[in-house]
Design a protein around this motif. Sequence first.
Motif, PDB file in Angstrom:
ATOM      1  N   TRP A 329       7.884  -2.352   7.346  1.00 19.11           N
ATOM      2  CA  TRP A 329       6.616  -2.774   6.758  1.00 19.11           C
ATOM      3  C   TRP A 329       5.935  -1.622   6.026  1.00 19.11           C
ATOM      4  O   TRP A 329       5.162  -1.858   5.089  1.00 19.11           O
ATOM      5  CB  TRP A 329       5.709  -3.356   7.833  1.00 19.11           C
ATOM      6  N   ALA A 333       4.797  -2.022   2.256  1.00 21.66           N
ATOM      7  CA  ALA A 333       3.439  -1.704   1.810  1.00 21.66           C
ATOM      8  C   ALA A 333       3.459  -0.731   0.645  1.00 21.66           C
ATOM      9  O   ALA A 333       2.681  -0.868  -0.314  1.00 21.66           O
ATOM     10  CB  ALA A 333       2.631  -1.126   2.979  1.00 21.66           C
ATOM     11  N   VAL A 336       4.814  -2.727  -2.594  1.00 24.05           N
ATOM     12  CA  VAL A 336       3.839  -3.668  -3.154  1.00 24.05           C
ATOM     13  C   VAL A 336       2.611  -2.918  -3.683  1.00 24.05           C
ATOM     14  O   VAL A 336       2.124  -3.178  -4.788  1.00 24.05           O
ATOM     15  CB  VAL A 336       3.433  -4.711  -2.100  1.00 24.05           C
ATOM     16  N   GLY A 337       2.098  -1.969  -2.880  1.00 27.46           N
ATOM     17  CA  GLY A 337       0.925  -1.214  -3.315  1.00 27.46           C
ATOM     18  C   GLY A 337       1.188  -0.389  -4.554  1.00 27.46           C
ATOM     19  O   GLY A 337       0.348  -0.325  -5.465  1.00 27.46           O
ATOM     20  N   GLY A 345      -2.300   2.732  -4.919  1.00 26.29           N
ATOM     21  CA  GLY A 345      -1.854   1.596  -4.133  1.00 26.29           C
ATOM     22  C   GLY A 345      -0.914   1.995  -3.008  1.00 26.29           C
ATOM     23  O   GLY A 345      -0.939   1.396  -1.920  1.00 26.29           O
ATOM     24  N   MET A 346      -0.075   3.014  -3.250  1.00 25.60           N
ATOM     25  CA  MET A 346       0.792   3.515  -2.180  1.00 25.60           C
ATOM     26  C   MET A 346      -0.022   4.088  -1.024  1.00 25.60           C
ATOM     27  O   MET A 346       0.291   3.874   0.150  1.00 25.60           O
ATOM     28  CB  MET A 346       1.730   4.595  -2.731  1.00 25.60           C
ATOM     29  N   GLY A 349      -1.993   1.018   0.593  1.00 26.51           N
ATOM     30  CA  GLY A 349      -1.242  -0.102   1.138  1.00 26.51           C
ATOM     31  C   GLY A 349      -0.855   0.065   2.590  1.00 26.51           C
ATOM     32  O   GLY A 349      -0.873  -0.909   3.360  1.00 26.51           O
ATOM     33  N   LEU A 352      -3.810  -0.559   5.118  1.00 29.67           N
ATOM     34  CA  LEU A 352      -4.167  -1.983   5.048  1.00 29.67           C
ATOM     35  C   LEU A 352      -3.122  -2.836   5.757  1.00 29.67           C
ATOM     36  O   LEU A 352      -3.452  -3.745   6.525  1.00 29.67           O
ATOM     37  CB  LEU A 352      -4.297  -2.422   3.592  1.00 29.67           C
ATOM     38  N   MET A 353      -1.851  -2.537   5.510  1.00 29.65           N
ATOM     39  CA  MET A 353      -0.777  -3.268   6.177  1.00 29.65           C
ATOM     40  C   MET A 353      -0.817  -3.028   7.687  1.00 29.65           C
ATOM     41  O   MET A 353      -0.582  -3.947   8.485  1.00 29.65           O
ATOM     42  CB  MET A 353       0.569  -2.835   5.610  1.00 29.65           C
TER      43      MET A 353
END
Length: 385
Positions: A329, A333, A336-337, A345-346, A349, A352-353
Amino acid sequence: MKIGWKSCIRIGVSAFLLYLCIYYWPAVSGIIGMIFQAIGPLVTGLITAYLLNILMTAYERRYFPKQQHKKFFSKSKKPVCMIGAIMTLVGIITALIYLVLPELLDALQLLAIEVTNGMKALLSNDWVKELLTEEKLAELASIDWKGYITQAARFLASGVGPAAGLIASAATSLVDLGITIFTGLIFSIYLLYGKDRLQRQFKRLMKCYLPEKWMGKTMHVLSVFNGSFRSYIVGQCTEAAILGGLCAVGMLIFRFPYAGMIGALVGCTALIPIAGAYIGAGVGAIMMLTISPVKALLFLVFIVVLQQMEGNLIYPRVVGQSLGLPAMWVLAAITVGGGLLGIFGMLLGVPLMAGCYQLLKETVKKKEEQLALTEKTAAPPQTEE
């Protein structure tokens, strides 16, 4: 299920507003962009205040804990710890810029000269002349390799494009960026100084406008995400500092060039889980190509070994299971991020995940306990034969 006329009006108005947003999306997106630009300093201040609060909280726990009953230490704790947190963050950023930027620019200039000479030697090779046509050779020879790399160096130094026509707009952008950072810093100072009062006011607002059954759930969700972000920031910063220090020390031992700069760069990029250290190592290897290709290759081998030791020995002890997020995961993350918001986003993410994973795990556990209790209650009593 009976639907009242008020619900019908709400649904109709919502559908009409959604239609207007879709139909006039360019205008709506422009308005949204203006709003985000207007609140940019406030968002910067919130992020800065959150980061500084981690340092400030750590300093407050260690600020004369046995003397807090005295008036002087009680009143001076907050401003002294806040100033200490700000000075610490500014000192770290200044040290990184001082270590990385000068040597990086020198290496890029040297790389421009080496690439130019190397391309000339390559194009004069008989094997290359036989492989390529005269038109291709003339086209490759006419490329200004040194100019391109020099432009890249100027881009890294100023953060703007290399074209001369963009100087005025670049200056305006830098001024706007400076104003945003300064305004955000002032806003973050106000937030840190009044954080206790703001926290009490926030709880009072939630009590007034949220149903009682949602109050505890909302506070729990915020607490989980806050814990995920704090654990991630503290753990990743500690792990990045250790990895950067080990990288610099190892490079000094093996007499690799640019030890301070590459160590600081690897430490900074190590804030991105899994792939961060390799990104910094790749940039460092390119810089070392200006000195010796053999040393650049040996450096990559050294980084791979160091990263394996760090991932198997240091990372589990420093970060451990604080996030409670499996590696699969974490990778999801980051992917996607990074695809949505790039490097930011990295960084965003993973915590948040981790928060979503923790909440989902708690929900599943409660459901399983409820099902087990229901099955136990519904089971018929066993009679002895």
